[in-house]
Design a protein around this motif. Structure first.
Motif, PDB file in Angstrom:
ATOM      1  N   PRO A  88       0.910  -1.187  -0.094  1.00 52.17           N
ATOM      2  CA  PRO A  88      -0.064   0.016  -0.077  1.00 52.17           C
ATOM      3  C   PRO A  88       0.807   1.362   0.151  1.00 52.17           C
ATOM      4  CG  PRO A  88      -1.111  -1.712   1.516  1.00 52.17           C
ATOM      5  CD  PRO A  88       0.396  -2.265   1.100  1.00 52.17           C
ATOM      6  N   SER A  89       1.964   1.229   0.691  1.00 51.28           N
ATOM      7  CA  SER A  89       2.695   2.492   0.800  1.00 51.28           C
ATOM      8  C   SER A  89       3.592   2.594  -0.586  1.00 51.28           C
ATOM      9  CB  SER A  89       3.976   2.263   1.849  1.00 51.28           C
ATOM     10  OG  SER A  89       3.434   2.181   3.137  1.00 51.28           O
ATOM     11  N   GLU A  90       4.044   1.426  -1.186  1.00 52.16           N
ATOM     12  CA  GLU A  90       4.793   1.587  -2.523  1.00 52.16           C
ATOM     13  C   GLU A  90       3.745   2.503  -3.564  1.00 52.16           C
ATOM     14  OE1 GLU A  90       7.553   1.819  -4.421  1.00 52.16           O
ATOM     15  OE2 GLU A  90       7.810  -0.160  -3.297  1.00 52.16           O
ATOM     16  N   MET A  91       2.294   2.019  -3.456  1.00 50.71           N
ATOM     17  CA  MET A  91       1.428   2.624  -4.230  1.00 50.71           C
ATOM     18  C   MET A  91       1.043   3.988  -4.099  1.00 50.71           C
ATOM     19  SD  MET A  91      -2.606   1.452  -4.874  1.00 50.71           S
ATOM     20  CE  MET A  91      -2.904   1.722  -2.939  1.00 50.71           C
ATOM     21  N   LEU A  92       0.922   4.340  -2.831  1.00 53.06           N
ATOM     22  CA  LEU A  92       0.504   5.665  -2.442  1.00 53.06           C
ATOM     23  C   LEU A  92       1.761   6.688  -2.736  1.00 53.06           C
ATOM     24  CD1 LEU A  92      -1.614   6.039   0.930  1.00 53.06           C
ATOM     25  CD2 LEU A  92      -1.937   6.738  -1.340  1.00 53.06           C
ATOM     26  N   ARG A  93       3.070   6.195  -2.509  1.00 56.64           N
ATOM     27  CA  ARG A  93       4.234   7.070  -2.600  1.00 56.64           C
ATOM     28  C   ARG A  93       4.333   7.251  -4.360  1.00 56.64           C
ATOM     29  NH1 ARG A  93       6.847   8.933   1.301  1.00 56.64           N
ATOM     30  NH2 ARG A  93       6.569   8.143   3.286  1.00 56.64           N
ATOM     31  N   ALA A  94       4.066   6.520  -4.802  1.00 55.73           N
ATOM     32  CA  ALA A  94       4.088   6.694  -6.316  1.00 55.73           C
ATOM     33  C   ALA A  94       3.099   7.908  -6.830  1.00 55.73           C
ATOM     34  CB  ALA A  94       3.679   5.533  -7.389  1.00 55.73           C
ATOM     35  N   PHE A  95       2.127   8.294  -6.139  1.00 57.57           N
ATOM     36  CA  PHE A  95       1.353   9.372  -6.254  1.00 57.57           C
ATOM     37  C   PHE A  95       1.651  10.669  -5.633  1.00 57.57           C
ATOM     38  CE2 PHE A  95      -1.320   5.851  -7.693  1.00 57.57           C
ATOM     39  CZ  PHE A  95      -2.170   6.522  -8.714  1.00 57.57           C
ATOM     40  N   LEU A  96       2.484  10.425  -4.768  1.00 53.93           N
ATOM     41  CA  LEU A  96       2.753  11.716  -3.846  1.00 53.93           C
ATOM     42  C   LEU A  96       3.673  12.755  -4.591  1.00 53.93           C
ATOM     43  CD1 LEU A  96       3.327  10.410  -0.202  1.00 53.93           C
ATOM     44  CD2 LEU A  96       1.390  11.487  -1.253  1.00 53.93           C
ATOM     45  N   PRO A  97       3.553  14.197  -4.405  1.00 51.65           N
ATOM     46  CA  PRO A  97       4.429  15.278  -4.975  1.00 51.65           C
ATOM     47  C   PRO A  97       5.733  15.176  -4.176  1.00 51.65           C
ATOM     48  CG  PRO A  97       2.619  16.063  -3.719  1.00 51.65           C
ATOM     49  CD  PRO A  97       2.509  14.555  -3.589  1.00 51.65           C
ATOM     50  N   PRO A  98       6.503  16.059  -4.675  1.00 46.30           N
ATOM     51  CA  PRO A  98       7.476  16.455  -3.789  1.00 46.30           C
ATOM     52  C   PRO A  98       7.037  16.834  -2.274  1.00 46.30           C
ATOM     53  CG  PRO A  98       7.976  17.468  -5.761  1.00 46.30           C
ATOM     54  CD  PRO A  98       6.629  16.728  -5.696  1.00 46.30           C
ATOM     55  N   GLY A 123      -0.984   3.487   5.051  1.00 50.34           N
ATOM     56  CA  GLY A 123      -2.267   2.659   4.579  1.00 50.34           C
ATOM     57  C   GLY A 123      -3.194   3.674   3.831  1.00 50.34           C
ATOM     58  N   GLY A 124      -3.616   4.840   4.368  1.00 52.82           N
ATOM     59  CA  GLY A 124      -4.720   5.577   3.902  1.00 52.82           C
ATOM     60  C   GLY A 124      -4.394   7.169   3.882  1.00 52.82           C
ATOM     61  N   ALA A 152      -7.990   7.954   4.251  1.00 53.94           N
ATOM     62  CA  ALA A 152      -8.918   7.068   4.059  1.00 53.94           C
ATOM     63  C   ALA A 152      -9.124   6.326   5.220  1.00 53.94           C
ATOM     64  CB  ALA A 152      -8.499   6.311   2.790  1.00 53.94           C
ATOM     65  N   MET A 153     -10.415   5.612   5.408  1.00 58.85           N
ATOM     66  CA  MET A 153     -10.705   4.822   6.444  1.00 58.85           C
ATOM     67  C   MET A 153     -10.071   3.495   6.308  1.00 58.85           C
ATOM     68  SD  MET A 153     -12.325   6.769   8.503  1.00 58.85           S
ATOM     69  CE  MET A 153     -11.172   8.210   7.866  1.00 58.85           C
ATOM     70  N   GLY A 154      -9.266   2.749   7.449  1.00 58.62           N
ATOM     71  CA  GLY A 154      -8.900   1.585   7.351  1.00 58.62           C
ATOM     72  C   GLY A 154      -7.292   1.781   7.092  1.00 58.62           C
ATOM     73  N   HIS A 155      -6.473   0.623   7.039  1.00 63.47           N
ATOM     74  CA  HIS A 155      -4.941   0.735   6.877  1.00 63.47           C
ATOM     75  C   HIS A 155      -4.799  -0.609   6.052  1.00 63.47           C
ATOM     76  CE1 HIS A 155      -0.922   0.767   8.153  1.00 63.47           C
ATOM     77  NE2 HIS A 155      -1.181   2.302   8.412  1.00 63.47           N
ATOM     78  N   ASP A 156      -5.113  -0.529   4.805  1.00 65.43           N
ATOM     79  CA  ASP A 156      -4.949  -1.661   4.040  1.00 65.43           C
ATOM     80  C   ASP A 156      -4.696  -1.138   2.623  1.00 65.43           C
ATOM     81  OD1 ASP A 156      -7.421  -1.096   3.393  1.00 65.43           O
ATOM     82  OD2 ASP A 156      -8.409  -3.023   4.403  1.00 65.43           O
ATOM     83  N   LEU A 157      -4.581  -2.121   1.600  1.00 68.28           N
ATOM     84  CA  LEU A 157      -4.580  -1.884   0.225  1.00 68.28           C
ATOM     85  C   LEU A 157      -5.882  -1.169  -0.173  1.00 68.28           C
ATOM     86  CD1 LEU A 157      -2.847  -2.036  -2.124  1.00 68.28           C
ATOM     87  CD2 LEU A 157      -3.904  -4.019  -2.817  1.00 68.28           C
ATOM     88  N   ALA A 158      -7.156  -1.304   0.351  1.00 66.46           N
ATOM     89  CA  ALA A 158      -8.155  -0.597  -0.263  1.00 66.46           C
ATOM     90  C   ALA A 158      -8.137   0.890   0.161  1.00 66.46           C
ATOM     91  CB  ALA A 158      -9.514  -1.449   0.449  1.00 66.46           C
ATOM     92  N   SER A 159      -7.504   1.028   1.419  1.00 63.07           N
ATOM     93  CA  SER A 159      -7.611   2.380   1.862  1.00 63.07           C
ATOM     94  C   SER A 159      -6.522   3.261   1.161  1.00 63.07           C
ATOM     95  CB  SER A 159      -6.936   2.377   3.324  1.00 63.07           C
ATOM     96  OG  SER A 159      -7.751   1.533   4.109  1.00 63.07           O
ATOM     97  N   GLY A 160      -5.333   2.748   0.664  1.00 67.23           N
ATOM     98  CA  GLY A 160      -4.615   3.070  -0.252  1.00 67.23           C
ATOM     99  C   GLY A 160      -5.308   3.324  -1.655  1.00 67.23           C
ATOM    100  N   LEU A 161      -5.846   2.429  -2.085  1.00 66.15           N
ATOM    101  CA  LEU A 161      -6.645   2.729  -3.464  1.00 66.15           C
ATOM    102  C   LEU A 161      -7.701   3.822  -3.300  1.00 66.15           C
ATOM    103  CD1 LEU A 161      -7.471  -0.947  -4.351  1.00 66.15           C
ATOM    104  CD2 LEU A 161      -5.989   0.688  -5.707  1.00 66.15           C
ATOM    105  N   THR A 162      -8.145   4.180  -2.224  1.00 66.85           N
ATOM    106  CA  THR A 162      -9.330   5.140  -1.753  1.00 66.85           C
ATOM    107  C   THR A 162      -8.416   6.635  -1.917  1.00 66.85           C
ATOM    108  OG1 THR A 162     -10.519   3.670  -0.442  1.00 66.85           O
ATOM    109  CG2 THR A 162     -10.892   6.235  -0.466  1.00 66.85           C
TER     110      THR A 162
END
Length: 393
Positions: free
Chosen positions: A153-163, A184-185, A204-214
């Motif tokens: 989940p962290s790998e996915m979210l960090r790909a979206f984060l700006p500087p 997670g979220g 995002a509510m939760g702390h899993d891959l679904a939270s990261g997707l949200t």
């Protein structure tokens, strides 16, 4: 007419040679260093949690940010000079991508003069640009700045984060997010146009891959609307619609804000999220940004026909606005007490009074929270600090 010095002429030749555009960074640095008449240089990048400065080659050791001259340069974005064991001198230059701190550059030279320091500064600028242009597709940079394996989940979210930090002559926006390898979220976003700073913090509510997707979908929806000139109402509606369409069982809280850079007018939506804090003249202005919150993003049915409420306030020069998630205030100190709003605000106030740069204030603040926890954070903790400091005429 002033003729260019030999080093400057060699640098011009290096930059003009198209063959140098594809060489690896180590080779490019060595050639630039030689062209500028300097003996040797080493680039260090900050690790993802900003505790260490990691060399891009294996010729030297990792340095602590909190206890080294190199770290002092990183913390203050200022030049520092010291003698080297070889008898030469070492000048430490900050590596900056605009307002973002990338790391530091060590330049070794037999002696340091005004001319060699200027050349070192030019080299630091070039290296920062080379790092920025390569780090999005060079995994070696990412690998060197991580100290443990990142969860999916962290790998996915960090790909979206700006500087972490963006800014110009009128505003700085900077953010930190922990736990760095297990988020997670939580997510944040900030961006600048000619007239406006856009800032977003999501939980995002939760702390899993679904939270990261949200959170990832919400960030994408924000950007999609923002990049066609959407104002806050349309932006929030785009996020609501995207979550309803693609993740109908998910939702997230958040603050979506826009700051007019000329007037200091801050407009925001609070979607079920902790209220932002306003620090002015080195004190917390109690309740300044507290408003009734709307339902979380992704739950537009709870709004009925009234729609979301835009809040507005005019900032004063030097004001600092803090957006955060509840993982910050719900963290625990060593004695088991909640970190709390007041302790959170007091830390930023003291840092402001000490003249700390905004990114450094947040770096030290998030470390104080992490180091106070007896184990890992109980929830994601995100902090964004926006400082409005318009130019004086």
């Amino acid at each position: 007419m002033t003729m260019p010095e030999a080093g400057e002429d060699q640098l011009h030749q290096f930059l003009a040679d198209s063959a140098n555009r594809t060489v690896d960074l180590t080779t490019a640095m060595a050639r630039c260093t030689k062209a500028l008449g300097l003996r040797h240089s080493v680039a260090y990048l900050a690790d993802i949690q900003q505790r260490h400065l990691v060399p891009l080659t294996d010729v030297t050791a990792t340095l602590p940010i909190d206890d080294s001259l190199a770290g002092w340069t990183y913390r203050t974005q200022s030049l520092r000079v010291e003698p080297a064991d070889s008898g030469a001198m070492v000048a430490w230059f900050p590596l900056l991508d605009g307002a973002e701190r990338l790391g530091v550059l060590a330049v070794h030279s037999p002696s340091l003069t005004a001319a060699s320091l200027n050349r070192g500064k030019a080299l630091a600028t070039l290296v920062a640009m080379m790092v920025t242009s390569r780090r999005t597709f060079k995994d070696s940079y990412v690998q060197r700045t991580r100290t443990e394996r990142m969860q999916l989940p962290s790998e996915m979210l960090r790909a979206f984060l700006p500087p972490r930090t963006i800014g110009n002559t009128r505003v700085v926006s900077t953010a930190v997010l922990e736990p760095a390898y297990e988020i997670g979220g939580d997510a944040f976003d900030h961006a600048l146009t000619e007239t406006t700073l856009h800032a977003t913090v999501l939980d995002a509510m939760g702390h899993d891959l679904a939270s990261g997707l949200t959170s990832a979908l919400s960030l994408a929806a924000c950007r999609n609307a923002r990049r066609v000139g959407a104002e806050l109402p349309e932006l929030a509606q785009t996020v609501d619609d995207a979550l309803a369409q693609w993740l109908p069982n998910q939702f997230c809280t958040g603050v979506l804000a826009q700051l007019d850079l000329a007037s200091g007018v801050l407009r925001w939506y609070n979607c079920g999220h902790p209220a932002p804090l306003l620090i002015r003249d080195q004190r917390l202005i109690e309740g300044a940004l507290e408003r009734d919150a709307d339902p979380p993003l992704g739950l537009p049915s709870l709004l009925g026909d009234r729609g979301r409420t835009i809040h507005e306030v005019t900032l004063r020069p030097g004001d600092r606005v803090l957006l955060y998630t509840d993982g910050v205030t719900e963290a625990r100190t060593h004695d088991g007490e909640l970190f709390g709003l007041q302790r959170f605000a007091d830390y930023v106030i003291r840092a402001t009074a000490a003249g700390e740069l905004a990114p450094e204030s947040l770096r030290r603040l998030i470390h104080s929270i992490l180091d106070a926890e007896t184990s890992r954070l109980r929830d994601d903790a995100t902090i964004m600090l926006v400082e409005w400091q318009p130019r004086t005429q």
